[in-house]
Design a protein around this motif. Structure first.
Motif, short mmCIF file in Angstrom:
data_model
loop_
_atom_site.label_atom_id
_atom_site.label_comp_id
_atom_site.label_asym_id
_atom_site.label_seq_id
_atom_site.Cartn_x
_atom_site.Cartn_y
_atom_site.Cartn_z
N LYS A 4 0.77 -1.13 0.05
CA LYS A 4 0.14 0.13 -0.12
C LYS A 4 1.11 1.44 0.03
CE LYS A 4 -3.38 2.50 2.98
NZ LYS A 4 -4.30 2.37 4.21
N GLU A 6 2.27 5.01 0.53
CA GLU A 6 2.02 6.10 1.35
C GLU A 6 1.30 7.31 0.75
OE1 GLU A 6 2.37 5.97 4.84
OE2 GLU A 6 2.93 3.69 4.66
N VAL A 7 0.24 7.97 1.61
CA VAL A 7 -0.41 9.34 0.84
C VAL A 7 0.26 10.46 1.56
CG1 VAL A 7 -2.47 10.38 0.77
CG2 VAL A 7 -2.61 8.09 0.22
N TYR A 39 -5.05 11.07 -3.10
CA TYR A 39 -5.32 9.88 -3.79
C TYR A 39 -5.04 9.98 -5.29
CZ TYR A 39 -6.44 8.30 0.94
OH TYR A 39 -6.40 8.15 2.11
N TRP A 141 -7.55 1.73 -6.44
CA TRP A 141 -8.69 1.18 -5.70
C TRP A 141 -8.44 -0.29 -4.81
CZ3 TRP A 141 -12.25 4.44 -4.68
CH2 TRP A 141 -13.46 4.56 -3.73
N GLN A 144 -5.84 0.99 -1.96
CA GLN A 144 -6.53 2.01 -1.05
C GLN A 144 -8.15 2.13 -1.12
OE1 GLN A 144 -3.58 4.98 -2.30
NE2 GLN A 144 -2.82 4.87 0.04
N GLU A 147 -9.83 2.53 2.26
CA GLU A 147 -9.44 3.83 3.06
C GLU A 147 -10.22 4.87 2.57
OE1 GLU A 147 -5.33 4.42 4.65
OE2 GLU A 147 -5.68 6.16 3.38
#
Length: 234
Positions: A4, A6-7, A39, A141, A144, A147
């Motif tokens: 995943k 990192e944002v 995102y 998608w 993430q 979330e």
């Protein structure tokens, strides 16, 4: 399986705190749009109503729309329009089939909000930034989506708690509706406020007109559904 990503930007806990503490729709919408842009969803369109189809068909102004583009240019996706009719909650992916739709963007997701009461219908279009294909969006998608969907649900729940809607009431009209909601008659309200019954009825009539209501009980309902009563005086 890919990890995943990192944002960048505020921590998730800080963002949730910002949503929870938002005092009005503008503040809430800005915080949510900023987070979704991280995102890759740069254009958002959200719409919801708390009125029934019959009330809207009679001419009541029940829809509330939020958009990152001017409302004259804001056009929901086909998935958005179709999904509001079938009533199934959850996210759905889509790619554009009409040239020029949403400008240069051509991929995204629509989330149909799950609601505990039948009177609420709503959804949000998340439009990917130009250059992202539907395959790119679907891959995002997969990594993430849970979330992103959860954050949109939190946004929706907070939105439902804030004063909103196409209606504008004066403080006096709001005061009258609060007294009616508390069970007072026109005569009792007049005695409480030191006004005539005719004056009370005048304010209630204006409130009914402002709320597209056929009678005072429906005016109280519409004001309650859009959190327009029991508010601090402006």
């Amino acid at each position: 399986m890919p990890s995943k990503p990192e944002v960048e930007g505020p921590a998730l806990s800080a963002h949730l705190a910002a949503l929870a503490s938002a005092q009005d729709i503008d503040q809430l919408w800005r915080a949510h749009c900023d987070r979704m842009a991280l995102y890759g969803f740069e254009r958002l369109l959200c719409a919801f109503t708390r009125l029934t189809r019959a009330e809207i068909e009679r001419g009541a102004r029940g829809w509330v729309m939020l958009s990152t583009v001017p409302h004259g240019r804001a056009e929901p996706s086909d998935t958005f329009n179709d999904g509001l009719s079938d009533g199934r909650p959850g996210p759905r992916s889509w790619s554009l089939s009409r040239p020029g739709h949403h400008g240069d963007s051509h991929a995204g997701y629509t989330i149909f909000f799950r609601n505990a009461v039948s009177r609420v219908t709503g959804a949000i279009d998340l439009v990917a930034r130009p250059g992202m294909s539907q395959r790119d969006v679907d891959r995002l998608w997969d990594l993430q989506g849970q979330e992103i969907a959860a954050l949109n649900d939190v946004f929706h729940l907070k939105l439902m708690s804030l004063p909103c809607g196409p209606y504008r009431l004066t403080d006096r009209q709001r005061e009258m509706l609060c007294h009616v909601a508390d069970g007072h008659t026109t005569r009792e309200i007049a005695d409480l406020l030191g006004l005539t019954e005719a004056t009370i009825e005048k304010h209630l009539r204006l409130a009914r007109e402002a709320l597209d209501a056929r009678n005072t009980p429906q005016a109280v309902l519409h004001a309650s559904l859009y959190n327009q009563i029991y508010m601090p005086k402006s």
